[in-house]
Scaffold this active site. Structure first.
Site, PDB file in Angstrom:
ATOM      1  N   ASP A   1     -21.955   6.351   8.222  1.00 24.35           N
ATOM      2  CA  ASP A   1     -22.041   4.943   9.236  1.00 24.35           C
ATOM      3  C   ASP A   1     -22.969   4.089   8.134  1.00 24.35           C
ATOM      4  O   ASP A   1     -22.424   3.127   7.906  1.00 24.35           O
ATOM      5  CB  ASP A   1     -22.804   4.994  10.368  1.00 24.35           C
ATOM      6  CG  ASP A   1     -22.501   6.275  11.151  1.00 24.35           C
ATOM      7  OD1 ASP A   1     -21.125   6.244  11.384  1.00 24.35           O
ATOM      8  OD2 ASP A   1     -22.965   6.667  12.187  1.00 24.35           O
TER       9      ASP A   1
ATOM     10  N   HIS B   1     -23.198   4.658  19.444  1.00 19.85           N
ATOM     11  CA  HIS B   1     -22.203   3.990  18.932  1.00 19.85           C
ATOM     12  C   HIS B   1     -21.524   3.236  19.995  1.00 19.85           C
ATOM     13  O   HIS B   1     -20.812   1.803  19.801  1.00 19.85           O
ATOM     14  CB  HIS B   1     -21.051   4.767  18.036  1.00 19.85           C
ATOM     15  CG  HIS B   1     -21.656   5.123  16.915  1.00 19.85           C
ATOM     16  ND1 HIS B   1     -21.975   4.251  15.827  1.00 19.85           N
ATOM     17  CD2 HIS B   1     -21.725   6.368  16.229  1.00 19.85           C
ATOM     18  CE1 HIS B   1     -22.585   5.037  14.683  1.00 19.85           C
ATOM     19  NE2 HIS B   1     -22.118   6.470  14.914  1.00 19.85           N
TER      20      HIS B   1
ATOM     21  N   PRO C   1       0.710  -1.174   0.084  1.00 18.38           N
ATOM     22  CA  PRO C   1      -0.022   0.053  -0.083  1.00 18.38           C
ATOM     23  C   PRO C   1       0.769   1.240  -0.139  1.00 18.38           C
ATOM     24  O   PRO C   1       2.226   1.050   0.163  1.00 18.38           O
ATOM     25  CB  PRO C   1      -0.667  -0.092   1.270  1.00 18.38           C
ATOM     26  CG  PRO C   1      -0.017  -1.168   2.055  1.00 18.38           C
ATOM     27  CD  PRO C   1       0.690  -1.950   1.188  1.00 18.38           C
ATOM     28  N   PRO C   2       0.423   2.384  -0.375  1.00 13.35           N
ATOM     29  CA  PRO C   2       0.814   3.656  -0.403  1.00 13.35           C
ATOM     30  C   PRO C   2       1.704   3.879   1.274  1.00 13.35           C
ATOM     31  O   PRO C   2       1.190   3.705   2.116  1.00 13.35           O
ATOM     32  CB  PRO C   2       0.100   4.830  -0.737  1.00 13.35           C
ATOM     33  CG  PRO C   2      -1.198   4.054  -1.286  1.00 13.35           C
ATOM     34  CD  PRO C   2      -1.425   2.426  -0.651  1.00 13.35           C
ATOM     35  N   GLY C   3       3.049   4.564   1.074  1.00 13.11           N
ATOM     36  CA  GLY C   3       3.467   4.923   2.116  1.00 13.11           C
ATOM     37  C   GLY C   3       4.140   3.949   3.178  1.00 13.11           C
ATOM     38  O   GLY C   3       4.730   3.973   4.051  1.00 13.11           O
ATOM     39  N   THR C   4       4.431   2.795   2.474  1.00  6.45           N
ATOM     40  CA  THR C   4       5.111   1.733   3.348  1.00  6.45           C
ATOM     41  C   THR C   4       6.488   1.765   3.060  1.00  6.45           C
ATOM     42  O   THR C   4       7.433   0.845   3.387  1.00  6.45           O
ATOM     43  CB  THR C   4       4.395   0.391   2.875  1.00  6.45           C
ATOM     44  OG1 THR C   4       4.530   0.228   1.626  1.00  6.45           O
ATOM     45  CG2 THR C   4       3.013   0.074   3.506  1.00  6.45           C
TER      46      THR C   4
ATOM     47  N   LYS D   1       8.362   1.880  -0.118  1.00  2.95           N
ATOM     48  CA  LYS D   1       8.837   1.195  -1.711  1.00  2.95           C
ATOM     49  C   LYS D   1       9.865   1.968  -2.147  1.00  2.95           C
ATOM     50  O   LYS D   1      10.989   1.500  -2.372  1.00  2.95           O
ATOM     51  CB  LYS D   1       7.508   0.991  -2.336  1.00  2.95           C
ATOM     52  CG  LYS D   1       6.401  -0.040  -1.651  1.00  2.95           C
ATOM     53  CD  LYS D   1       5.506  -0.297  -2.793  1.00  2.95           C
ATOM     54  CE  LYS D   1       4.777   0.734  -3.289  1.00  2.95           C
ATOM     55  NZ  LYS D   1       3.812   1.188  -2.002  1.00  2.95           N
TER      56      LYS D   1
ATOM     57  N   HIS E   1     -26.093  10.118  19.564  1.00  4.83           N
ATOM     58  CA  HIS E   1     -25.772   9.548  18.495  1.00  4.83           C
ATOM     59  C   HIS E   1     -24.382   8.755  18.817  1.00  4.83           C
ATOM     60  O   HIS E   1     -24.086   7.409  18.398  1.00  4.83           O
ATOM     61  CB  HIS E   1     -25.394  10.446  17.222  1.00  4.83           C
ATOM     62  CG  HIS E   1     -25.041   9.850  15.902  1.00  4.83           C
ATOM     63  ND1 HIS E   1     -25.901   9.600  14.852  1.00  4.83           N
ATOM     64  CD2 HIS E   1     -24.032   9.220  15.595  1.00  4.83           C
ATOM     65  CE1 HIS E   1     -25.259   8.879  13.814  1.00  4.83           C
ATOM     66  NE2 HIS E   1     -24.054   8.685  14.271  1.00  4.83           N
ATOM     67  N   GLU E   2     -23.302   9.466  19.278  1.00  7.67           N
ATOM     68  CA  GLU E   2     -22.065   8.869  19.457  1.00  7.67           C
ATOM     69  C   GLU E   2     -22.131   8.053  20.717  1.00  7.67           C
ATOM     70  O   GLU E   2     -21.498   6.906  20.600  1.00  7.67           O
ATOM     71  CB  GLU E   2     -21.158   9.904  20.179  1.00  7.67           C
ATOM     72  CG  GLU E   2     -20.819  11.042  18.798  1.00  7.67           C
ATOM     73  CD  GLU E   2     -20.348  10.373  17.582  1.00  7.67           C
ATOM     74  OE1 GLU E   2     -19.503   9.335  17.753  1.00  7.67           O
ATOM     75  OE2 GLU E   2     -20.615  10.682  16.455  1.00  7.67           O
TER      76      GLU E   2
END
Length: 695
Positions: free
Chosen positions: A566, A492, A268-271, A273, A488-489
């Protein structure tokens, strides 16, 4: 005349002079003057040498000024010549010419072509009595016309066509001079600018279209070694063997080993390479070519294939060397998808790349290193042994890898004694190397903004929140909206905590970040690659907890748009459970090809390949999962109304509740499932994976 001054800088000297100069030139009887006033004073040494680039820019500026002055001169000359000759291309009828002759408006007549054509200089009342030159077609040179011209005392003369050939040639050269000078100047500008607008091989120099744009370093000085690369020990081990082969090939050839022709970095990006490729160049000490896959593709057919040939030709001439192709998926996309046709430029470029890689002779010392985060769309012929012999996976680091990466990036930063890199690594699951570097940089920026001499835990906490959820917004004032977001929170958090298999709550906050007015944070599992069916279903229940709380507390008519994010997340997760993971009543089938997951066209083709009955079954299974999860979320809210009210009261007062405090309050009203109980020391600070309420 008003005096003006000019400062001239050249060859390291700053010169001021005081002399006046005047230049003048005559153009067809008109004088055009250019004047400049220059003051003389002291000579001061400014610089010992002048940069080559400034010299080149100075030449281009001088050439532009020269072209501009030449254009002005030619325009002035042409205008003066036009004023002298009038509009000789205008035509006049013979009858109108006789009318002008009778009214004494004709001043001069020049006869050509044995008297059949006349160029008449006449006074035109329509143009304000201006003198104009017109062309008149005569029926023949008659004696009556000559007598009339003599009687009117009009100057007339007959001309031979051959006598005027010199003036015609001169006029032709004059007309072509300016376009030729302009085209030549533009060509010189493009040559001096190193290939024009597009650089070497760009649009400014068509002769170099097919040349490779790869950056070549004979002795690479990237400043990066394997010591600067952390968290990818397996990939480093593979590349250390490649570096050893380039440095000491005889050690491997003695036992019959052959050099690998290509190494493909997948992740994935940012690893890290690209960082690994820089480390290879820094460690090997061999010539290094670096190019992006997108630079092979141009609007002109055949340019990409030509650049591939040119790149590998240069590589063979400088072997042993390394060729690094970043984002190879731009040119190595799978062929035969029906997009772009058989003569698609990318396919031609890919065919040439396959040929060049397969055409290497044994042990030539040329190694191709490529990087991509879209390995699923690469052509299968590109991945076979003999082209990319090795495929190295560079994934997001684990806890140990994150700790090593943080140590590398923390080397030049100051921290308070209470900051632990190991704890930061535990709090950042799923972060890539680039994310961790950005985390410490953001913390350093915040510390500098707050006039601190070192980075504290507060800056680390704020940086994690900022990276994951966005910038902090203004806290809402008390009112119905704030109360709705709080319920709402808390919905969750309650539904997630009471559903077996769900991740532990990290914190619940009403502080807005990004597009979300409130956030509920959960701690992801240690291994995000292995997730059970129970965990996935629990996440769907937790995601629907906010919508369920709105419906139970405020009524069905007061349900808001805050759950839009959500619903998108849980619908995608439920569809993955059915089509990809085989976790539904349809059975353990993979109903979506892996290559279609990240490609819109392939996804459409996969959908079209299904029968209508199977597509209906998939939709029904997704709906069944969502409906059953929503029923569980509604029951959690109904059965724990007192706990909800208490938690919302505390949240409205403090605006942020930590995970330990949340579970302590909830456990006073109901029992938390054993598998969801978390030791208090593990959730003292926020981590990643928030569930936002974009109200």
């Amino acid at each position: 005349m008003a005096a003006s001054s000019a400062c001239l800088v050249g060859n390291g000297l700053s010169v001021n002079t005081t002399t006046k100069q005047r230049l003048s030139k005559h153009f067809s009887g008109r004088q055009t003057s250019f004047s400049s006033v220059i003051r003389t004073s002291k000579v001061n040494v400014v610089k010992a040498s002048l940069d080559g680039k400034k010299k080149q820019e100075g030449r281009r500026d001088f050439l532009k000024i020269l072209l501009g002055n030449a254009g002005v001169g030619l325009v002035a000359s042409g205008k003066a010549n036009a004023d002298e000759q009038g509009v000789s291309s205008s035509r006049m009828s013979y009858s109108r010419f006789l009318e002008y002759l009778d009214k004494d408006r004709v001043n001069k007549v020049d006869l050509y072509e044995n008297g059949t054509i006349a160029i008449v200089e006449a006074v035109s009342p329509e143009l304000g009595n201006r003198v104009e030159r017109v062309r008149v077609q005569l029926p023949g040179l008659s004696q009556e016309l000559l007598q009339k011209l003599r009687a009117k005392n009009i100057d007339f003369a007959a001309h031979n066509a051959q006598e005027d050939q010199g003036s015609v040639l001169f006029n032709l050269i004059g007309n072509l001079a300016f376009p030729a000078l302009l085209i030549g100047g533009l060509f010189l500008l493009s040559r001096r600018s190193g290939g024009g607008m597009g650089g070497p091989g760009g649009p400014g120099n068509p002769l170099q279209f097919g040349q490779s744009k790869a950056k070549f370093q004979m002795e690479p000085n990237t400043g990066v070694t394997f010591d600067d690369v952390a968290g990818v020990d397996e990939a480093k081990q593979d590349f250390m063997e490649v570096v050893e082969f380039l440095k000491k090939p005889e050690r491997f050839t003695a036992v019959g080993a052959k050099i690998p022709k290509g190494v493909l970095l997948i992740g994935p990006p940012g690893t890290g390479k690209t960082l690994l490729a820089k480390a290879i160049a820094g460690e090997a000490g061999v010539p290094f070519f670096s190019i992006s896959g997108s630079e092979f593709v141009e609007m002109f057919v055949g340019v990409g294939a030509s650049r591939v040939r040119d790149l590998f030709k240069k590589a063979k001439e400088n072997a042993p060397c390394i060729v690094f192709v970043d984002e190879i998926d731009a040119v190595g996309r799978q062929r035969g998808t029906g997009i772009g046709g058989g003569n698609d430029e990318r396919e031609q470029t890919l065919n040439q790349l396959l040929t060049e890689m397969d055409g290497f002779e044994g042990n030539t010392g040329v190694i191709v290193v490529a990087a991509t985060n879209r390995a699923d769309i690469l052509d299968s012929a590109l991945l076979r042994p003999g082209r990319f012999d090795r495929q190295v996976s560079v994934d997001v680091p684990d806890v140990k890898g994150r700790t090593d990466i943080l140590k590398v990036h923390a080397g030049n930063k100051k921290f308070d004694n209470d900051v632990s890199l190991e704890i930061i690594a535990m709090r950042t699951p799923g972060f890539s190397g680039a994310d961790l570097a950005n985390l410490l940089n953001e913390a350093a920026i915040l510390a500098g903004r707050r006039a601190r001499t070192s980075i504290s835990s507060k800056e680390i906490d704020d940086s994690i929140d900022r990276i994951v959820a966005g910038m902090e917004g203004t806290v809402m004032t008390d009112g119905k909206s704030k109360s709705l977001v709080a319920y709402h929170e808390v919905g969750h958090a309650v539904c997630g905590t009471l559903t077996p298999g769900h991740d532990a709550v990290q914190k619940v906050t009403l502080i807005p970040r990004g597009q979300a007015r409130g956030l509920t944070w959960f701690i992801p599992s240690d291994d995000p690659t292995l997730i059970s069916k129970q965990q996935l279903f629990a996440r769907i229940v937790g995601g629907l907890g906010g919508r369920a709380a709105e419906e139970i507390i405020f009524g069905d008519s007061e349900v808001t748009t805050g759950a839009v994010g959500d619903l998108q997340q849980i619908t995608g997760l439920a569809r993955q459970m059915v089509t990809t993971f085989g976790m539904s009543d349809i059975g353990p089938w993979s109903l979506m090809d892996s290559s279609a997951q990240s490609d819109v066209i392939m996804r459409m083709m996969a959908r079209n390949s299904m029968s209508e009955k199977l597509a209906e079954d998939i939709d029904s299974a997704v709906k069944k999962l969502s409906d059953s999860a929503y029923e569980i979320a509604l029951s959690h809210i109904k059965n724990n109304r007192e706990a909800m009210d208490k938690l919302v009261e505390v949240l409205l007062e403090k605006e942020t509740i930590g995970g330990d405090e949340f579970r302590a309050i909830l456990s006073e009203f109901t029992e938390i499932p054993p598998e969801n109980r978390v030791p208090s020391s593990t959730t003292t600070t926020p981590a990643s994976a928030p569930t936002p309420a974009a109200v």
